[in-house]
Motif scaffolding. Structure first.
Motif, PDB file in Angstrom:
ATOM      1  N   ASN A 184      38.051  12.096  -3.933  1.00 37.57           N
ATOM      2  CA  ASN A 184      36.810  12.708  -3.448  1.00 37.57           C
ATOM      3  C   ASN A 184      36.204  11.899  -2.300  1.00 37.57           C
ATOM      4  OD1 ASN A 184      36.753  14.910  -5.103  1.00 37.57           O
ATOM      5  ND2 ASN A 184      35.339  14.050  -6.598  1.00 37.57           N
ATOM      6  N   LYS A 228      38.112  12.897   0.649  1.00 38.53           N
ATOM      7  CA  LYS A 228      37.949  14.326   0.981  1.00 38.53           C
ATOM      8  C   LYS A 228      36.587  14.616   1.606  1.00 38.53           C
ATOM      9  CE  LYS A 228      37.975  17.310  -2.547  1.00 38.53           C
ATOM     10  NZ  LYS A 228      38.509  18.253  -3.538  1.00 38.53           N
ATOM     11  N   ASP A 265      31.558   5.165  -0.994  1.00 35.22           N
ATOM     12  CA  ASP A 265      32.188   5.680   0.232  1.00 35.22           C
ATOM     13  C   ASP A 265      31.162   5.794   1.355  1.00 35.22           C
ATOM     14  OD1 ASP A 265      30.896   8.310   0.291  1.00 35.22           O
ATOM     15  OD2 ASP A 265      32.148   8.818  -1.440  1.00 35.22           O
ATOM     16  N   ILE A 271      26.982  18.266 -10.137  1.00 37.01           N
ATOM     17  CA  ILE A 271      28.369  18.040  -9.702  1.00 37.01           C
ATOM     18  C   ILE A 271      29.303  17.625 -10.841  1.00 37.01           C
ATOM     19  CG2 ILE A 271      27.915  17.555  -7.266  1.00 37.01           C
ATOM     20  CD1 ILE A 271      28.015  14.567  -7.957  1.00 37.01           C
ATOM     21  N   ARG A 330      30.543  23.266  -7.486  1.00 39.12           N
ATOM     22  CA  ARG A 330      30.878  22.650  -6.204  1.00 39.12           C
ATOM     23  C   ARG A 330      29.702  22.867  -5.249  1.00 39.12           C
ATOM     24  NH1 ARG A 330      35.401  23.995  -3.180  1.00 39.12           N
ATOM     25  NH2 ARG A 330      35.793  21.777  -3.086  1.00 39.12           N
ATOM     26  N   HIS A 337      30.290  22.983  -1.905  1.00 43.54           N
ATOM     27  CA  HIS A 337      30.839  23.509  -0.646  1.00 43.54           C
ATOM     28  C   HIS A 337      31.791  24.652  -0.948  1.00 43.54           C
ATOM     29  CE1 HIS A 337      30.011  19.204  -0.248  1.00 43.54           C
ATOM     30  NE2 HIS A 337      29.399  19.609   0.853  1.00 43.54           N
ATOM     31  N   THR A 391      38.655  22.895  -6.929  1.00 40.90           N
ATOM     32  CA  THR A 391      38.128  23.883  -7.879  1.00 40.90           C
ATOM     33  C   THR A 391      36.838  23.410  -8.543  1.00 40.90           C
ATOM     34  OG1 THR A 391      39.475  22.932  -9.629  1.00 40.90           O
ATOM     35  CG2 THR A 391      40.403  24.838  -8.490  1.00 40.90           C
ATOM     36  N   GLY A 392      36.511  22.138  -8.375  1.00 49.58           N
ATOM     37  CA  GLY A 392      35.266  21.636  -8.986  1.00 49.58           C
ATOM     38  C   GLY A 392      35.464  21.109 -10.394  1.00 49.58           C
ATOM     39  N   LEU A 401      35.201  15.945 -11.175  1.00 49.28           N
ATOM     40  CA  LEU A 401      34.151  15.079 -11.728  1.00 49.28           C
ATOM     41  C   LEU A 401      33.869  15.401 -13.194  1.00 49.28           C
ATOM     42  CD1 LEU A 401      31.608  14.787  -8.775  1.00 49.28           C
ATOM     43  CD2 LEU A 401      33.188  13.060  -9.636  1.00 49.28           C
TER      44      LEU A 401
HETATM   45  P1  ADP Z   1      36.123  19.297  -6.203  1.00 50.45           P
HETATM   46  O1  ADP Z   1      36.444  18.012  -5.525  1.00 50.45           O
HETATM   47  O2  ADP Z   1      37.313  20.072  -6.635  1.00 50.45           O
HETATM   48  O3  ADP Z   1      35.142  20.135  -5.465  1.00 50.45           O
HETATM   49  P2  ADP Z   1      34.675  17.667  -8.110  1.00 50.45           P
HETATM   50  O4  ADP Z   1      34.262  17.993  -9.497  1.00 50.45           O
HETATM   51  O5  ADP Z   1      35.536  16.497  -7.906  1.00 50.45           O
HETATM   52  O6  ADP Z   1      35.385  18.969  -7.577  1.00 50.45           O
HETATM   53  O7  ADP Z   1      33.378  17.502  -7.233  1.00 50.45           O
HETATM   54  C1  ADP Z   1      32.311  18.431  -7.353  1.00 50.45           C
HETATM   55  C2  ADP Z   1      31.475  18.449  -6.097  1.00 50.45           C
HETATM   56  O8  ADP Z   1      30.766  17.201  -5.975  1.00 50.45           O
HETATM   57  C3  ADP Z   1      32.281  18.553  -4.826  1.00 50.45           C
HETATM   58  O9  ADP Z   1      32.594  19.893  -4.523  1.00 50.45           O
HETATM   59  C4  ADP Z   1      31.345  17.912  -3.800  1.00 50.45           C
HETATM   60  O10 ADP Z   1      30.399  18.850  -3.389  1.00 50.45           O
HETATM   61  C5  ADP Z   1      30.636  16.837  -4.602  1.00 50.45           C
HETATM   62  N1  ADP Z   1      31.279  15.517  -4.401  1.00 50.45           N
HETATM   63  C6  ADP Z   1      32.150  14.905  -5.225  1.00 50.45           C
HETATM   64  N2  ADP Z   1      32.494  13.686  -4.759  1.00 50.45           N
HETATM   65  C7  ADP Z   1      31.827  13.510  -3.597  1.00 50.45           C
HETATM   66  C8  ADP Z   1      31.753  12.457  -2.641  1.00 50.45           C
HETATM   67  N3  ADP Z   1      32.438  11.298  -2.767  1.00 50.45           N
HETATM   68  N4  ADP Z   1      30.938  12.628  -1.563  1.00 50.45           N
HETATM   69  C9  ADP Z   1      30.231  13.777  -1.416  1.00 50.45           C
HETATM   70  N5  ADP Z   1      30.263  14.808  -2.293  1.00 50.45           N
HETATM   71  C10 ADP Z   1      31.042  14.685  -3.369  1.00 50.45           C
END
Ligand code: ADP
Length: 377
Positions: free
Chosen positions: A282, A285, A312, A325, A331, A333, A341-342, A345
């Motif tokens: 993440n 990404k 990060d 989150i 998600r 975005h 897929t969300g 986390l």
């Molecule tokens: P995914 O990565 O598949 O979207 P996650 O459950 O990992 O699902 O993350 C959920 C949401 O949390 C992400 O879609 C993003 O919006 C936010 N997020 C997670 N990690 C970060 C990060 N390091 N920086 C910014 N936003 C994050």
């Protein structure tokens, strides 16, 4: 009458002394036969009597415990609790109390104590008599029950989330599939098959998305159902493997991953790799357009847990989304901007909870995020 002993009308002092002695003997026999620890203090609250159960428990004789010496066996953190007892003793009232006391084998045990003031026939205060029982096992059962209740609440919430996901998130691709299949049918009925292939492609995309969601759900439910038993895990090794799995991603994005020396903990190594991998993934990404990702992984040792952080320099998260989150399929975005897929986390949260810890995020929009999690030592 002294207890059950009849005192003759014309009893002389010698006889009375004898009867008192016999009464005292009976008390001593009774008290020493009792499995409950019994003690007595004088009018200045100095201990002068401990029964056999007490001296068996502490492994010290009455002389070594007398006065306030027995307090040396009280757990240092519990000594301050005795200050709250002082006003009650001053008022010469009955009390109940709990503290940890050192047993002869070096183990601190939870003691439940009841203290009763004693008064002479003329009402003069004579000291306290108290009884103590070891409630360590009972406390442990209470803790287990409280943990089970907490776990039940958590799994109930999770079940509700599952129901929510099944009804909302899986419906979305299903609706899309249904509408394109209906369109295909309508086109075929009208003898116009020019766009049928295009519509079939949408159907395939929808089924692919459903499949991904169902797979994610399965992975999520496996965290507790199919977890490995805990063993000693060197987190330096765990992080090495997590980074190796992400080699291509790290190189493509010119990412830099800085890792501090990590401890050895008790856990499920497979899940811990997954945890770090999801967080690092993440962190790469959700980078900003203009900067290369720099990720710092640190650990802070606390009294009974380790606090890990994955920081990060990415796009950051608004504080109103800090909790959302971690919920499955939530998600911030759309799929076009950032794939996923969300579930990542939500899985991280479940892994951390299985290791007896908590996970949370602190972030500043456009400046970066730090994900923290704790793991019990
Ligand atoms: P995914 O990565 O598949 O979207 P996650 O459950 O990992 O699902 O993350 C959920 C949401 O949390 C992400 O879609 C993003 O919006 C936010 N997020 C997670 N990690 C970060 C990060 N390091 N920086 C910014 N936003 C994050």
């Amino acid at each position: 009458m002294i207890g059950q002993i009849s005192v003759p009308e014309n009893a002389d002092v010698t006889l009375l002394k004898g009867l008192l002695k016999e009464s005292e003997n009976r008390f001593n026999l009774l008290a020493d036969a009792s499995p409950i620890m019994i003690w007595m203090t004088d009018e200045h609250n100095q201990c002068y009597y401990f029964n056999k159960s007490w001296t068996d428990f502490t492994g010290r004789n009455v002389a070594a415990e007398a006065g306030t010496a027995w307090l040396q066996g009280v757990h240092p953190d519990d000594l301050k609790l005795f200050n709250t007892l002082e006003p009650i003793l001053d008022r010469k009232e009955k009390y109940t109390f709990e503290y940890r006391l050192l047993r002869h084998d070096g183990q601190y045990r939870f003691i439940h104590e009841i203290g009763n003031p004693r008064f002479l026939p003329d009402g003069t205060f004579a000291g306290y008599i108290g009884s103590c029982i070891d409630v360590t096992e009972a406390r442990a059962t209470e803790v287990i029950l409280a943990n089970q209740a907490k776990e039940l609440m958590r799994s109930n919430e999770e079940l509700e989330q599952f129901a929510y996901v099944a009804s909302h998130d899986l419906q979305e691709p299903l609706r899309m599939i249904l509408s394109y299949v209906q369109l295909i049918q309508k086109n075929i009925d009208q003898g116009d098959t020019k766009r049928v292939n295009e519509f079939i492609a949408y159907v395939i995309e929808g089924t692919g998305r459903m499949q991904a969601l169902i797979n994610d759900l399965l992975q999520f439910s496996r965290v507790t159902r199919k977890g490995n038993p805990f063993a000693q895990v060197d987190l330096n090794e765990v992080l090495k493997i997590a980074v190796t799995h992400l080699t291509a991603r790290i190189q493509e994005n010119n990412a830099q991953v800085n890792i501090s020396p990590m401890p050895v903990i008790m856990g499920d190594s497979f899940q811990l790799i997954r945890l770090f991998q999801n967080l690092i993934d993440n962190a790469i990404k959700f980078k900003t357009i203009s900067t290369n990702p720099i990720i710092d992984i640190n650990v802070k040792e606390k009294e009974d847990e380790y606090e890990f952080s994955v920081r990060d320099n990415g796009i950051g998260i608004e504080d109103k989304f800090y909790n959302r989150i971690f919920v499955i399929f939530q998600r911030l975005h759309n799929r076009k901007d950032y794939e996923g897929t969300g579930i990542g986390l939500a899985i991280c949260k479940k892994i951390v909870e299985r290791h007896g810890g908590e996970i949370w995020v602190e972030s500043e929009k456009d400046k970066g995020s730090t994900f923290y999690f704790t793991i019990k030592k």
